[in-house]
Every structure is written in C-alpha cells, then in structure tokens.
Scaffold this active site. Structure first.
Site, mmCIF file in Angstrom:
data_model
loop_
_atom_site.group_PDB
_atom_site.id
_atom_site.type_symbol
_atom_site.label_atom_id
_atom_site.label_comp_id
_atom_site.label_asym_id
_atom_site.label_seq_id
_atom_site.Cartn_x
_atom_site.Cartn_y
_atom_site.Cartn_z
ATOM 1 N N VAL A 17 59.867 37.575 10.978
ATOM 2 C CA VAL A 17 59.667 38.477 9.835
ATOM 3 C C VAL A 17 59.584 37.674 8.538
ATOM 4 O O VAL A 17 58.762 37.955 7.665
ATOM 5 C CB VAL A 17 60.784 39.539 9.774
ATOM 6 C CG1 VAL A 17 60.662 40.391 8.517
ATOM 7 C CG2 VAL A 17 60.728 40.415 11.018
ATOM 8 N N CYS A 136 62.231 49.300 13.053
ATOM 9 C CA CYS A 136 60.773 49.256 13.227
ATOM 10 C C CYS A 136 60.226 50.467 13.996
ATOM 11 O O CYS A 136 59.194 51.043 13.615
ATOM 12 C CB CYS A 136 60.379 47.956 13.927
ATOM 13 S SG CYS A 136 61.378 47.580 15.367
ATOM 14 N N HIS A 249 54.372 47.605 18.502
ATOM 15 C CA HIS A 249 55.026 48.629 19.324
ATOM 16 C C HIS A 249 54.070 49.802 19.571
ATOM 17 O O HIS A 249 53.278 50.150 18.697
ATOM 18 C CB HIS A 249 56.235 49.217 18.606
ATOM 19 C CG HIS A 249 57.417 48.309 18.480
ATOM 20 N ND1 HIS A 249 57.522 47.080 19.079
ATOM 21 C CD2 HIS A 249 58.590 48.493 17.797
ATOM 22 C CE1 HIS A 249 58.692 46.539 18.779
ATOM 23 N NE2 HIS A 249 59.362 47.362 18.004
ATOM 24 N N GLN A 324 54.851 45.655 14.680
ATOM 25 C CA GLN A 324 56.300 45.639 14.471
ATOM 26 C C GLN A 324 56.703 44.696 13.352
ATOM 27 O O GLN A 324 57.590 45.016 12.553
ATOM 28 C CB GLN A 324 56.989 45.237 15.794
ATOM 29 C CG GLN A 324 58.502 45.264 15.763
ATOM 30 C CD GLN A 324 59.122 44.031 15.144
ATOM 31 O OE1 GLN A 324 58.586 42.936 15.239
ATOM 32 N NE2 GLN A 324 60.264 44.203 14.501
HETATM 33 P P1 A2P Z 1 66.889 29.297 11.248
HETATM 34 O O1 A2P Z 1 65.464 29.133 11.687
HETATM 35 O O2 A2P Z 1 67.347 28.222 10.337
HETATM 36 O O3 A2P Z 1 67.833 29.563 12.387
HETATM 37 P P2 A2P Z 1 64.191 35.568 13.975
HETATM 38 O O4 A2P Z 1 64.569 37.009 13.719
HETATM 39 O O5 A2P Z 1 62.724 35.359 14.120
HETATM 40 O O6 A2P Z 1 64.977 34.997 15.116
HETATM 41 O O7 A2P Z 1 64.627 34.751 12.651
HETATM 42 C C1 A2P Z 1 65.950 34.713 12.186
HETATM 43 C C2 A2P Z 1 65.990 34.076 10.813
HETATM 44 O O8 A2P Z 1 67.354 34.101 10.352
HETATM 45 C C3 A2P Z 1 65.580 32.614 10.814
HETATM 46 O O9 A2P Z 1 64.902 32.313 9.615
HETATM 47 C C4 A2P Z 1 66.917 31.902 10.850
HETATM 48 O O10 A2P Z 1 66.919 30.601 10.304
HETATM 49 C C5 A2P Z 1 67.732 32.805 9.964
HETATM 50 N N1 A2P Z 1 69.157 32.560 10.158
HETATM 51 C C6 A2P Z 1 69.850 32.593 11.321
HETATM 52 N N2 A2P Z 1 71.151 32.243 11.107
HETATM 53 C C7 A2P Z 1 71.259 31.986 9.788
HETATM 54 C C8 A2P Z 1 72.330 31.568 8.926
HETATM 55 N N3 A2P Z 1 73.556 31.349 9.412
HETATM 56 N N4 A2P Z 1 72.060 31.380 7.610
HETATM 57 C C9 A2P Z 1 70.831 31.594 7.126
HETATM 58 N N5 A2P Z 1 69.771 32.001 7.876
HETATM 59 C C10 A2P Z 1 69.976 32.185 9.180
#
Ligand code: A2P
Length: 341
Positions: A17, A136, A249, A324
C-alpha cells in the site's frame, strides 16, 4: 504548510500500500512540498522514487512527525496505535489504513463517495486528528451499494468475497508468485504467510475467527457499514474467502430493499454513480474480472439482475471487482486527504 505544498509522510513506504500511495500521490498531482518516507529499521537507508526523484527511507521513530502536515499510515495496526497519536500531537493530520481506529467513537471512517461529511471540522493545520480508511472489502462493496441504498433502502446484504493476495501485504503477493512457480515445477509449495497452499487453491479468509463463527474480516463488513451509513438496522452477513489473485477483490452481493428497485433503475443509478463503471454484457457473458479492476480507480459492476427469489422487485444481485491496493486502500486514503486540502 510549506510554501510550495504540504509536508507529507508515508508510514510503511516499502509496503504494497505504501508504494501505491506514492503512485497515487504522483498521478493525482497531490500538492506535496516535502515528502518523508518511513518504514522499519530494516528499511532505513533504502531508497524509493517519487516524481523522478530518489528519496531515502527513514526509520519510523517518535520524532518522525515534526513539521509534517499529513501522514498516510499503512504499516499495520500496532504501528498505527502507537504512532498515529504521536503524529497528531506533533500537528499532523493522519489518514490511517489500518483497522486500529476504525470503530473508535469520534474517529471518522470515510469513503469519499459514501460519507465525506463525517470528516466534520477536522482540518489540516487548524484541527489535526485521525481519519480511518475502511477495510478494503467494505470500501469495494459500499461504493456501488450506497447509491442503491439511497434510492431504495437496503434492508439486508449477503456477500461472498473472492479476495486477492495484496490484502495480506507485499509478502503474501510474493508468496503467491513463488508458490505458483514451485507447484508448476512439481515442488512442494512454501507456506510462510498463509498456513496452507495458496497457489491453485482457495481458503476461508485468514483473519481471526470469532466465537460466533465469523472471521474478523466478515465482522468488519458489518460493523463498518453500520458506522458509515449511520444505521444499525441493515442486516449484513458475509463469507470472506482468499483466492489466488494478485491485487483485486471480487464480491458477489445480494441485496434486499425496503422499496422496489428494478434492475433497469439500478443500472441507471450505477451508470451515474461516482467511482463505478459497468461491465455488464449478458450477450457475450462478459462481466467484471479482477484483471479488469487491477490498477484502476473504479469499482467495476456487472451481473446486475433481479433476484428471482425475492418478491416485488425488492431483491437484486451484483458481482463487483475493485483494486484492493488502490480503491481498497491507497486511493481511498488519498481521496480522503484531498477532501482536506
Ligand atoms: P519494512 O519493509 O521496513 O518492514 P505490507 O503491508 O506490504 O507487508 O507492508 C508493511 C509496511 O509496514 C512496510 O513498509 C513495513 O516496513 C512497515 N513496517 C512494518 N513494521 C514496521 C515498524 N516496526 N516500523 C515502521 N514500519 C514498519
């Protein structure tokens, strides 16, 4: 606000996203003066491109929001719970794509085509706060169903969803691709995100199962509809299923109305409804598919037909497809932000 535009932060900028946020902000020429990309410590120092410029991704910390006007969050519920209030405290307006605040009293839950007025007096700079982006499946359902509800008052909805990998994030999309390759090569499918094989299969939605036998995805479709329509009388029952589709979706929607609504009138209403396109060609058996909806803004609607099991033109069936990651998440959040600019 910076003199040349807003100071915007994207939280979760490396995710499915988060990456779409960047595309949508660029395509819609959102007035950005300064852009801050935030993710976990794992991603700090990586880069992403926006409007031809390269930006370095920073680690999300409690001091990330100084000077930020607008923060778009999509890094999961626990990150939103902790950091969205910190961002608001620092003066930023938050549009949150997680489920953390959707059902919190006083926090608007918004689909611009459905209930833009619920933003109330929140205003960039003057009155910052959190605005929640709905689930979504709920967004993709309510964009076409709300104009029909306005015309004939929906009493009951029965929904079956066919949900794409993207709803479970970038890693789930990668898992579907990898499993497809593995199965075609005659190998065992590697299951990391989902507990069971996803490629060439489908299964009940992976969200938590409730004591009532519904999973949380299904309950979101009920509760969020009640909140956005400001009415708890409408009956909603959903069965949510993951199918091995990458990013759009599909939903089968059966409606019962208080007042009669013919399929011709429904088609006329949907033709004019914002955010809706029709693919409803019976003679060629051509109706919406997830690929039609992928990378597109609109929710596509077809199979518009009178439900012959309900008397007096009070029942209607629809089949809808929506992207989605886009209308189900990033686009809807950016459209919310546009209401504030
Ligand atoms: P990162 O790539 O550094 O793990 P998705 O929904 O596609 O799995 O993406 C999740 C998003 O949330 C990614 O950008 C991920 O970054 C971020 N994210 C996950 N854990 C953390 C955290 N502890 N702090 C900041 N961003 C996070």
């Amino acid at each position: 606000m910076a003199s040349n535009g807003l100071s915007v932060a994207v939280v979760g900028a490396t995710g499915a996203v988060g990456q779409e946020f960047l595309r949508v902000l660029s395509q819609r020429k959102f007035p950005i003066g300064q852009l801050t990309l935030l993710a976990s410590a794992r991603s700090a120092g990586k880069t992403a491109t926006f409007n031809g410029r390269t930006y370095t991704i920073d680690e999300l910390t409690e001091t990330s929001f100084a000077g930020i006007d607008l923060a778009l969050f999509s890094a999961g519920g626990s990150i939103s719970k902790k950091f969205a209030p910190i961002a608001v405290e620092a003066g930023a307006m938050v549009v949150d794509n997680s489920s953390a605040f959707r059902m919190t009293d006083g926090i608007p839950l918004i689909v611009p085509e459905v209930n833009p007025q619920d933003i109330g007096d929140l205003a960039l700079g003057r009155k910052p706060g959190i605005i929640a982006n709905p689930n979504c499946s709920t967004i993709i359902m309510l964009v076409p169903v709300t104009p029909l509800h306005r015309a004939a008052t929906v009493k009951r909805m029965v929904i079956s969803t066919y949900q794409a990998a993207s709803g479970a994030g970038a890693a789930a999309m990668a898992e579907l691709e990898q499993q497809t390759r593995e199965v075609l090569a005659g190998q065992q499918a590697t299951c990391k995100i989902f507990k069971q094989q996803y490629a060439f299969n489908l299964f009940s939605h992976n969200s938590d199962m409730q004591p009532n036998g519904y999973n949380t995805e299904e309950m979101k479709m009920l509760k969020e509809t009640h909140k956005m329509w400001h009415e708890s009388a409408v009956r909603v029952t959903a069965t949510c299923v993951r199918v091995p589709v990458m990013r759009a979706h599909a939903e089968s929607i059966n409606l019962t109305f208080q007042k009669p609504l013919t399929e011709d009138d429904a088609r006329q209403i949907l033709c004019k409804a914002p955010g809706v396109s029709l693919i409803d060609d019976r003679s060629n058996n051509r109706f919406p598919t997830p690929l039609d909806a992928s990378d597109r803004d609109d929710v596509y609607v077809g199979r518009i037909r009178q439900d012959m099991s309900q008397d007096g033109n009070t029942g209607l069936d629809l089949f809808v497809c929506g992207d989605q990651i886009r209308k189900g998440a990033a686009l809807n959040a950016v459209q919310i932000a546009e209401l504030l600019v």
